[in-house]
Design an enzyme around this catalytic site. Structure first.
Site, PDB file in Angstrom:
ATOM      1  N   LYS A 112       0.825  -1.211   0.000  1.00  0.00           N
ATOM      2  CA  LYS A 112       0.000   0.000   0.000  1.00  0.00           C
ATOM      3  C   LYS A 112       0.857   1.257   0.000  1.00  0.00           C
ATOM      4  O   LYS A 112       0.491   2.250  -0.625  1.00  0.00           O
ATOM      5  CB  LYS A 112      -0.991   0.002   1.170  1.00  0.00           C
ATOM      6  CG  LYS A 112      -2.118  -1.026   0.983  1.00  0.00           C
ATOM      7  CD  LYS A 112      -3.341  -0.783   1.856  1.00  0.00           C
ATOM      8  CE  LYS A 112      -4.451  -1.772   1.468  1.00  0.00           C
ATOM      9  NZ  LYS A 112      -5.670  -1.640   2.259  1.00  0.00           N
ATOM     10  N   LYS A 195      -4.267  -9.933  -6.060  1.00  0.00           N
ATOM     11  CA  LYS A 195      -5.449 -10.069  -5.207  1.00  0.00           C
ATOM     12  C   LYS A 195      -6.548  -9.091  -5.636  1.00  0.00           C
ATOM     13  O   LYS A 195      -6.260  -7.937  -5.937  1.00  0.00           O
ATOM     14  CB  LYS A 195      -5.051  -9.758  -3.760  1.00  0.00           C
ATOM     15  CG  LYS A 195      -6.177  -9.913  -2.752  1.00  0.00           C
ATOM     16  CD  LYS A 195      -5.725  -9.548  -1.335  1.00  0.00           C
ATOM     17  CE  LYS A 195      -6.053  -8.107  -0.955  1.00  0.00           C
ATOM     18  NZ  LYS A 195      -7.488  -7.863  -0.742  1.00  0.00           N
ATOM     19  N   LYS A 198     -10.890  -4.049  -2.825  1.00  0.00           N
ATOM     20  CA  LYS A 198     -11.827  -2.933  -2.903  1.00  0.00           C
ATOM     21  C   LYS A 198     -11.163  -1.667  -3.396  1.00  0.00           C
ATOM     22  O   LYS A 198     -11.753  -0.872  -4.104  1.00  0.00           O
ATOM     23  CB  LYS A 198     -12.384  -2.639  -1.507  1.00  0.00           C
ATOM     24  CG  LYS A 198     -13.580  -3.458  -1.103  1.00  0.00           C
ATOM     25  CD  LYS A 198     -14.084  -2.977   0.246  1.00  0.00           C
ATOM     26  CE  LYS A 198     -13.708  -3.905   1.360  1.00  0.00           C
ATOM     27  NZ  LYS A 198     -12.725  -3.414   2.296  1.00  0.00           N
TER      28      LYS A 198
HETATM   29  P1  ATP Z   1      -8.815  -2.718   0.701  1.00  0.00           P
HETATM   30  O1  ATP Z   1      -8.385  -2.705  -0.745  1.00  0.00           O
HETATM   31  O2  ATP Z   1      -9.422  -1.433   1.141  1.00  0.00           O
HETATM   32  O3  ATP Z   1      -7.728  -3.211   1.620  1.00  0.00           O
HETATM   33  P2  ATP Z   1      -9.982  -5.367   0.680  1.00  0.00           P
HETATM   34  O4  ATP Z   1     -10.825  -5.797  -0.479  1.00  0.00           O
HETATM   35  O5  ATP Z   1      -8.595  -5.891   0.760  1.00  0.00           O
HETATM   36  O6  ATP Z   1     -10.019  -3.778   0.756  1.00  0.00           O
HETATM   37  P3  ATP Z   1     -10.388  -5.579   3.529  1.00  0.00           P
HETATM   38  O7  ATP Z   1     -11.455  -4.753   4.165  1.00  0.00           O
HETATM   39  O8  ATP Z   1      -8.980  -5.123   3.625  1.00  0.00           O
HETATM   40  O9  ATP Z   1     -10.804  -5.773   1.983  1.00  0.00           O
HETATM   41  O10 ATP Z   1     -10.471  -7.071   4.085  1.00  0.00           O
HETATM   42  C1  ATP Z   1     -11.694  -7.646   4.543  1.00  0.00           C
HETATM   43  C2  ATP Z   1     -11.563  -9.154   4.574  1.00  0.00           C
HETATM   44  O11 ATP Z   1     -11.622  -9.700   3.248  1.00  0.00           O
HETATM   45  C3  ATP Z   1     -10.253  -9.686   5.169  1.00  0.00           C
HETATM   46  O12 ATP Z   1     -10.558 -10.826   5.934  1.00  0.00           O
HETATM   47  C4  ATP Z   1      -9.439 -10.075   3.951  1.00  0.00           C
HETATM   48  O13 ATP Z   1      -8.495 -11.091   4.245  1.00  0.00           O
HETATM   49  C5  ATP Z   1     -10.525 -10.575   3.021  1.00  0.00           C
HETATM   50  N1  ATP Z   1     -10.146 -10.436   1.608  1.00  0.00           N
HETATM   51  C6  ATP Z   1      -9.873  -9.283   0.976  1.00  0.00           C
HETATM   52  N2  ATP Z   1      -9.592  -9.501  -0.315  1.00  0.00           N
HETATM   53  C7  ATP Z   1      -9.679 -10.841  -0.506  1.00  0.00           C
HETATM   54  C8  ATP Z   1      -9.494 -11.699  -1.637  1.00  0.00           C
HETATM   55  N3  ATP Z   1      -9.168 -11.195  -2.822  1.00  0.00           N
HETATM   56  N4  ATP Z   1      -9.656 -13.032  -1.472  1.00  0.00           N
HETATM   57  C9  ATP Z   1     -10.000 -13.544  -0.265  1.00  0.00           C
HETATM   58  N5  ATP Z   1     -10.182 -12.794   0.843  1.00  0.00           N
HETATM   59  C10 ATP Z   1     -10.022 -11.454   0.735  1.00  0.00           C
HETATM   60 MG    MG Z   2      -7.302  -5.200   2.343  1.00  0.00          MG
END
Ligand code: ATP
Ligand code: MG
Length: 332
Positions: A112, A195, A198
């Site tokens: 990040k 990955k 969001k």
């Molecule tokens: P950001 O980009 O803001 O970090 P994010 O999509 O990574 O958003 P988080 O809010 O950081 O989402 O994580 C929420 C949950 O979703 C965590 O348990 C994380 O491990 C899981 N998670 C996030 N992305 C994935 C993915 N691509 N596959 C499986 N689990 C995921």
């Molecule tokens: Mg995340």
């Protein structure tokens, strides 16, 4: 009942399918057998720049998505992180026992901070993992269901809990990560070695829970595959197809082998069409329910306040114990 803690950042208007598969589905099945705390971690979201009005709205939307996806707010404690002051307070204490180098080794920080550049990288982003450790330790959680990307943060949480206990006396429960192996990492449809996230720059490869079904279908039809043509699960050589098969398998509750059988000798278009049907079949009703819940924000806010009270009663007791162990003079 065993305690469980997990959370998601309100960092977008919608959750993405990786959040659903990697976390929410797991939460849903665990909530019945555990004393579960599910937080909308807004203090984590502000470690990168957020628009204030949008953040407020996305926090409600995230809560609505938890509920619509099957988290029961009368069974589990579903609350907003900033409503419970103890999170920020315990995080500060944990900052004081965390090594600078230790925090610098976190790969999420490296990823990040590379994305946000020198000036966009804040002390808050650096301290993200200690705040997350505080989230978990405040509730004496034994189990933390997350995706693979959070494994390193849970390891750090375990180290900090053990270190604190050794230095100041038994205080925290040392938690364990609960990660479903096969589905722990869902990849971006346009970039199937990265990955799905969001906060990714491009939204072209993200399946949002709240997208209209036609938009979701279009994105799936455009997913990157390969020139080879076979529908077989091969993560190394066919990451795009492997990712589609993984998502399909979870959403349809079918084995990958049975999908390989069904689609043997057929084209990627067929596979994508089948997948789009399954995904929109699940997310369509969730989306409808979210829109209903958002129609009555006052009711949603009331529910979150009640749940925050329940969370605070647990968190405040742990914080008081930790403050005392460290030697902070109690206010009489
Ligand atoms: P950001 O980009 O803001 O970090 P994010 O999509 O990574 O958003 P988080 O809010 O950081 O989402 O994580 C929420 C949950 O979703 C965590 O348990 C994380 O491990 C899981 N998670 C996030 N992305 C994935 C993915 N691509 N596959 C499986 N689990 C995921
Ligand atoms: Mg995340």
């Amino acid at each position: 009942k065993t305690r469980l803690y997990s959370g998601m950042q309100p960092s977008a208007e919608s959750l993405q399918i990786g959040n659903y598969i990697g976390a929410l589905l797991n939460w849903k099945s665990l909530q019945q057998t555990h004393d579960a705390f599910f937080s909308i971690v807004d203090l984590h979201a502000i470690t990168v720049a957020q628009d204030p009005a949008l953040l407020r709205e996305n926090t409600r939307r995230t809560a609505a998505q938890y509920i619509a996806a099957g988290i029961d707010p009368s069974e589990s404690t579903l609350y907003v992180q900033s409503h419970v002051a103890a999170h920020a307070q315990l995080a500060w204490v944990l900052n004081t026992i965390t090594g600078f180098g230790e925090a610098g080794r976190m790969t999420q920080f490296k990823d990040k901070s590379a994305r946000h550049g020198h000036d966009g990288t804040t002390v808050g982003l650096f301290a993200y993992p200690t705040l997350m450790a505080a989230d978990i330790l405040l509730y004496d959680a034994e189990i933390v269901p997350v995706g693979e990307d959070q494994r390193q943060h849970i390891e750090l949480t375990r180290d900090l809990a053990t270190r604190f206990n050794t230095r100041f006396g038994e205080t925290f429960v040392v938690p364990e990560a609960s990660i479903q192996k096969e589905t722990a990492k869902i990849y971006d449809l346009q970039n199937p070695t990265a990955k799905m996230s969001k906060s990714a720059e491009s939204h072209a490869g993200i399946i949002w829970m709240l997208d209209e079904p036609s938009v979701t279908a279009k994105k799936i039809m455009r997913a990157v595959t390969d020139a080879d043509g076979g529908i077989v699960f091969d993560r190394e050589n066919k990451p795009g197809v492997a990712n589609l098969l993984t998502i399909y398998s979870v959403m349809a509750e079918r084995s990958i082998a049975s999908l390989e059988d069904e689609y043997a000798g057929r084209g990627y278009g067929d596979l994508k069409k089948g997948l789009a049907e399954v995904v929109t079949g699940t997310f369509g009703p969730i989306r409808e329910r979210v829109l209903e819940l958002l129609d009555d924000p006052a009711e949603l806010d009331r529910l979150l306040a009640q749940n925050a009270d329940r969370a605070a009663s647990v968190a405040d007791a742990t914080l008081a114990k930790a403050y005392d162990r460290v030697g902070l003079l109690p206010r009489v």
